[in-house]
Motif scaffolding. Structure first.
Motif, PDB file in Angstrom:
ATOM      1  N   GLY A   1       0.785  -1.216   0.000  1.00 13.58           N
ATOM      2  CA  GLY A   1       0.000   0.000   0.000  1.00 13.58           C
ATOM      3  C   GLY A   1       0.821   1.272   0.000  1.00 13.58           C
ATOM      4  N   TYR A   2       0.098   2.379  -0.135  1.00 10.77           N
ATOM      5  CA  TYR A   2       0.644   3.730  -0.032  1.00 10.77           C
ATOM      6  C   TYR A   2      -0.084   4.428   1.098  1.00 10.77           C
ATOM      7  N   PHE A   3       0.635   5.196   1.914  1.00 15.68           N
ATOM      8  CA  PHE A   3      -0.008   5.877   3.041  1.00 15.68           C
ATOM      9  C   PHE A   3       0.534   7.293   3.189  1.00 15.68           C
ATOM     10  N   ASP A   4      -0.281   8.133   3.793  1.00 11.49           N
ATOM     11  CA  ASP A   4       0.106   9.502   4.144  1.00 11.49           C
ATOM     12  C   ASP A   4      -0.387   9.740   5.566  1.00 11.49           C
ATOM     13  N   LEU A   5       0.550   9.923   6.488  1.00 13.16           N
ATOM     14  CA  LEU A   5       0.190  10.089   7.896  1.00 13.16           C
ATOM     15  C   LEU A   5      -0.101  11.538   8.271  1.00 13.16           C
ATOM     16  N   GLY A   6       0.080  12.470   7.342  1.00 15.77           N
ATOM     17  CA  GLY A   6      -0.224  13.868   7.624  1.00 15.77           C
ATOM     18  C   GLY A   6       0.983  14.646   8.116  1.00 15.77           C
ATOM     19  N   LYS A   7       0.703  15.819   8.741  1.00 16.85           N
ATOM     20  CA  LYS A   7       1.748  16.724   9.202  1.00 16.85           C
ATOM     21  C   LYS A   7       1.578  17.019  10.689  1.00 16.85           C
ATOM     22  N   PHE A   8       2.706  17.188  11.376  1.00 15.83           N
ATOM     23  CA  PHE A   8       2.713  17.452  12.812  1.00 15.83           C
ATOM     24  C   PHE A   8       3.681  18.612  13.064  1.00 15.83           C
ATOM     25  N   ASP A   9       3.291  19.553  13.925  1.00 17.76           N
ATOM     26  CA  ASP A   9       4.124  20.741  14.085  1.00 17.76           C
ATOM     27  C   ASP A   9       4.173  21.204  15.531  1.00 17.76           C
ATOM     28  N   PHE A  10       5.135  22.112  15.792  1.00 19.82           N
ATOM     29  CA  PHE A  10       5.253  22.748  17.103  1.00 19.82           C
ATOM     30  C   PHE A  10       5.622  24.212  16.901  1.00 19.82           C
ATOM     31  N   LYS A  11       5.325  25.009  17.923  1.00 17.97           N
ATOM     32  CA  LYS A  11       5.691  26.425  17.947  1.00 17.97           C
ATOM     33  C   LYS A  11       6.241  26.730  19.333  1.00 17.97           C
ATOM     34  N   SER A  12       7.403  27.370  19.363  1.00 19.08           N
ATOM     35  CA  SER A  12       8.003  27.716  20.642  1.00 19.08           C
ATOM     36  C   SER A  12       8.484  29.166  20.630  1.00 19.08           C
ATOM     37  N   THR A  13       8.441  29.789  21.787  1.00 17.61           N
ATOM     38  CA  THR A  13       8.977  31.137  21.962  1.00 17.61           C
ATOM     39  C   THR A  13      10.007  31.098  23.085  1.00 17.61           C
ATOM     40  N   THR A  14      10.997  31.969  22.972  1.00 18.31           N
ATOM     41  CA  THR A  14      12.064  32.011  23.967  1.00 18.31           C
ATOM     42  C   THR A  14      12.278  33.451  24.427  1.00 18.31           C
ATOM     43  N   SER A  15      13.091  33.574  25.425  1.00 13.37           N
ATOM     44  CA  SER A  15      13.451  34.911  25.903  1.00 13.37           C
ATOM     45  C   SER A  15      14.127  35.692  24.786  1.00 13.37           C
ATOM     46  N   GLY A  16      13.983  36.991  24.866  1.00 15.29           N
ATOM     47  CA  GLY A  16      14.593  37.836  23.832  1.00 15.29           C
ATOM     48  C   GLY A  16      13.830  37.792  22.528  1.00 15.29           C
ATOM     49  N   ASN A  17      12.516  37.565  22.608  1.00 17.00           N
ATOM     50  CA  ASN A  17      11.654  37.532  21.417  1.00 17.00           C
ATOM     51  C   ASN A  17      12.102  36.472  20.402  1.00 17.00           C
ATOM     52  N   GLY A  18      12.619  35.346  20.906  1.00 13.38           N
ATOM     53  CA  GLY A  18      13.024  34.264  20.019  1.00 13.38           C
ATOM     54  C   GLY A  18      11.853  33.378  19.610  1.00 13.38           C
ATOM     55  N   VAL A  19      11.924  32.858  18.401  1.00 14.46           N
ATOM     56  CA  VAL A  19      10.869  31.988  17.862  1.00 14.46           C
ATOM     57  C   VAL A  19      11.533  30.808  17.157  1.00 14.46           C
ATOM     58  N   LEU A  20      11.029  29.601  17.431  1.00 15.94           N
ATOM     59  CA  LEU A  20      11.434  28.409  16.686  1.00 15.94           C
ATOM     60  C   LEU A  20      10.198  27.566  16.408  1.00 15.94           C
ATOM     61  N   ASN A  21       9.884  27.394  15.134  1.00 18.08           N
ATOM     62  CA  ASN A  21       8.734  26.590  14.712  1.00 18.08           C
ATOM     63  C   ASN A  21       9.226  25.417  13.854  1.00 18.08           C
ATOM     64  N   GLY A  22       8.524  24.316  13.905  1.00 18.27           N
ATOM     65  CA  GLY A  22       8.904  23.158  13.103  1.00 18.27           C
ATOM     66  C   GLY A  22       7.695  22.358  12.649  1.00 18.27           C
ATOM     67  N   GLN A  23       7.885  21.654  11.565  1.00 12.21           N
ATOM     68  CA  GLN A  23       6.807  20.805  11.014  1.00 12.21           C
ATOM     69  C   GLN A  23       7.418  19.575  10.349  1.00 12.21           C
ATOM     70  N   ALA A  24       6.798  18.389  10.599  1.00 13.28           N
ATOM     71  CA  ALA A  24       7.264  17.141   9.983  1.00 13.28           C
ATOM     72  C   ALA A  24       6.088  16.452   9.298  1.00 13.28           C
TER      73      ALA A  24
END
Length: 379
Positions: free
Chosen positions: A98-121
């Motif tokens: 078969g063929y499958f697609d499990l979709g997308k999963f992501d996160f969003k984070s903020t840090t001190s000093g107005n830092g931002v790190l976002n990710g998606q898999a």
């Protein structure tokens, strides 16, 4: 692909598959076991996928770079779907690709000093499984699967805290194992519904290793169903009456000796699969039997139900008794006195053929009707 689009496609496929089955095949849903246990099939499923995002590792990575996490959110669920084709090896095993697609999963984070790190898999790939099927009844089966999948993972990062990495987009391809459990309900020999949970072992593109689960509902359709022949009534040869010669000096003629006729009907001739309601073809076959009794003083009719060895013993016993009772009810409705008809269910205890072959099981699924009476004397 959105869940609405996927569900819509699944609904269209359901209607097409049902419409594609000829009327006769729907009336006789389980009469081709040899075909069903060796057929090719196709299917499609949709459901919810779940993956684990490694929050502690991400927090530790940010902390190691002098960042203090002030906020963290994650989305670990999405809609997944799969398309597959398989080959039934026998009643208990199948091979499925078969063929499958499990979709997308992501996160969003903020840090001190107005830092931002976002990710998606995102995860999608192909699989090859061995599927085991354990019948719990004549329609319901327990499923278990084990196999391998080759999955492509796409990972993307954005924000102003990229942990020193200049690669904001990474891709990884890996071969991993998968397992699954589920249930399958057969609407007919050709069409079935599955509910399953499958676990995929995964690697993302930045060194994480974990699992993703897919909870799905699937439709399965077997290809190339042969046309079924309508079973014909085949009465057993009528036993010859016993004639006793009277002494020459006695004028009175001896009473006619009782005769017996025993007919065996294939269960498929009288009933649909796993049912105890007489089909129109079954009523016609019994009408032909009653026509053979013209000119006989009826003494007793015995109806006995039999099954093959597939399924639980207790269930088969009850099914054979219900079918014998259904035959009696019809005979009584046609004018036979109820106190002259006896019923018995033998379940799977009296096979006439080997239950390990499809042809043998078909012979064992039967209802016998034995009629005892005397021929009327023509005056």
């Amino acid at each position: 692909m959105t869940i609405a689009h996927t569900l819509g496609a699944l609904s269209v496929m359901t209607g097409a598959l049902l419409a594609a089955q000829p009327a006769q095949a729907q009336d006789n849903t389980f009469i081709n076991p040899d075909w069903a246990n060796s057929a090719w099939y196709i299917g499609a499923g949709v459901g919810q996928s779940r993956a684990n995002i490694d929050e502690p590792r991400l927090r530790a990575s940010l902390a190691a770079n002098g960042e203090s996490v002030t906020g963290f959110s994650k989305d670990q669920r999405d809609t997944g779907y799969k398309l597959f084709v398989g080959r039934q090896l026998n009643q208990y095993f199948a091979v499925e690709a078969g063929y499958f697609d499990l979709g997308k999963f992501d996160f969003k984070s903020t840090t001190s000093g107005n830092g931002v790190l976002n990710g998606q898999a995102a995860f999608r790939g192909v699989n090859l499984d061995l599927l085991g099927q354990l019948p719990l009844s004549q329609r319901l089966s327990l499923l278990g699967r084990v196999g391998m999948h080759y999955t492509k993972t796409n990972t993307e990062f954005s924000g102003n805290r990229l942990l020193g990495s200049t690669n904001t987009h990474a891709s990884e391809r890996k071969l991993n194992a998968k397992v699954g459990l589920g249930l399958e309900y057969k609407f007919s020999e050709a069409l079935a519904l599955r509910g399953e949970v499958e676990r995929y072992r995964l690697n993302d593109a930045v060194g994480n290793r974990g699992d993703a689960d897919l909870y799905s509902v699937s439709l399965v359709y077997k290809l190339g169903r042969p046309a079924s022949a309508t079973p014909a009534y085949q009465p057993a040869p009528e036993a010859a009456p016993v004639v006793t010669m009277a002494p020459p000096l006695i004028e009175a003629k001896p009473a006619p000796a009782p005769v017996s006729e025993k007919v065996s009907f294939a269960s498929e001739a009288l009933f649909d699969f796993d049912q105890s309601t007489l089909k129109p073809q079954g009523k016609a076959a019994l009408d032909q039997l009653l026509g053979q009794l013209t000119g006989m003083d009826l003494e007793v009719i015995v109806t006995v139900g039999h099954t093959d060895a597939v399924g639980p013993d207790a269930y088969n016993q009850k099914l054979s008794q219900r079918r014998a009772e259904a035959v009696k009810a019809y005979l009584v409705a046609q004018g036979v006195e109820t106190n002259r008809v006896y019923t018995e269910g033998k379940g799977e205890t009296q096979p006439v053929a080997d239950n390990t072959s499809a042809a043998g099981r078909a012979k064992n699924r039967r209802v016998t009707v034995e009629v005892v009476g005397t021929k009327k004397v023509m005056r």
